[in-house]
Scaffold this motif. Sequence first.
Motif, PDB file in Angstrom:
ATOM      1  N   UNK A 313       0.835  -1.209   0.000  1.00 25.40           N
ATOM      2  CA  UNK A 313       0.000   0.000   0.000  1.00 25.40           C
ATOM      3  C   UNK A 313       0.870   1.259   0.000  1.00 25.40           C
ATOM      4  N   UNK A 314       1.830   1.328   0.913  1.00 24.87           N
ATOM      5  CA  UNK A 314       2.715   2.487   0.980  1.00 24.87           C
ATOM      6  C   UNK A 314       3.612   2.580  -0.261  1.00 24.87           C
ATOM      7  N   UNK A 315       4.102   1.446  -0.714  1.00 34.60           N
ATOM      8  CA  UNK A 315       4.973   1.378  -1.886  1.00 34.60           C
ATOM      9  C   UNK A 315       4.262   1.973  -3.107  1.00 34.60           C
ATOM     10  N   UNK A 316       2.998   1.624  -3.267  1.00 31.87           N
ATOM     11  CA  UNK A 316       2.226   2.127  -4.406  1.00 31.87           C
ATOM     12  C   UNK A 316       1.809   3.586  -4.219  1.00 31.87           C
ATOM     13  N   UNK A 317       1.390   3.936  -3.003  1.00 27.90           N
ATOM     14  CA  UNK A 317       0.948   5.314  -2.746  1.00 27.90           C
ATOM     15  C   UNK A 317       2.057   6.333  -2.979  1.00 27.90           C
TER      16      UNK A 317
END
Length: 333
Positions: A313-317
Amino acid sequence: MYDTFKMFYISTRGSTASAWLTKALNKHKKIICLRSSRSIPPLWPGYTSEFDKNSWIKEISVEKYIESLTLFEKATEGEKIFGGCHGYHGTEAKKIVENYKGKFSYLTRHPITMIHSALIFGAYVNIYKKNKKISNSKVSERVNAILRDIDLNKIYKKFNLLKKIKGSKKNQNIVRKKMKQFLPEQIVDFIREKKLKMVIKKKFKEIKKKQKSEKLFLPDLFINILDSFFLYENQLFYNCNRSDGFKMEELVKSKNYFKNFIRKKIDTNLNINENYLNEVFKIQRYNIHRKKPLSPIEVWRTWPENMQEVFIEFYQNYKIKKSSDFFNYKMPF
């Protein structure tokens, strides 16, 4: 004579061998590199709080810090090159360094091993260091076991909600700004200082309380590390030249890569001989968690599914994929 400075600044959020690099640079007779400080004289940031009455050394703005590096150079008649590392994160120091015609760079690392290292270090220092039953090499297993049974996705959603609320509050300060225009500057400073003291005291109490419980402390630690590390990674990659970034993995193992870093980001004319390089590569790295480090894919396989999901989630955001692709970091998802 001093329109252009040889001063430099290396940005890193940590867990990228910054301690090793600082020590390596300081072995060169022409270089002085200050690490992990936001004050002159340099002290660890935690010991330079503006509210710490026991110390006369206080944190200063990034502008004053960088200017101080140039003043050091002047004081030595240009005989030494001064720089800093791992104090002001992201691109905070970039503009002011470039205004002085200094050299700005940053360190990066494979996203998985970077987050893993920061998480283990944070857990060990804050919880397990005092508990002699759990060694540094066993912290990873312990953290994974605790986080496996926690609803990280729920905590992640709450974290995002709080960020949105804080963001909206910034737009609700119109009345306060108007009031400040009519209040004396001394009163405004007094109110600001009191408010900051209360906030710091409250946060300190919350951290101490959570440290007593692994189940409370570790989820927050994991979420906050993901947010802050990827925030700065995004900031650096999308706002710097591609030639400004250097891979930690190559820096600590390749003499040529290390030499290239100094040539490009400190001074092209420095003498980098074999004796110096041999001394550098004798230096032991700090905060090593185990004798044989885990590879990114090995770390990924040890993480429970909920940790993997929040990581993604953080990687994509924060759009880290472009950075990973550029530095040739392979991801297991």
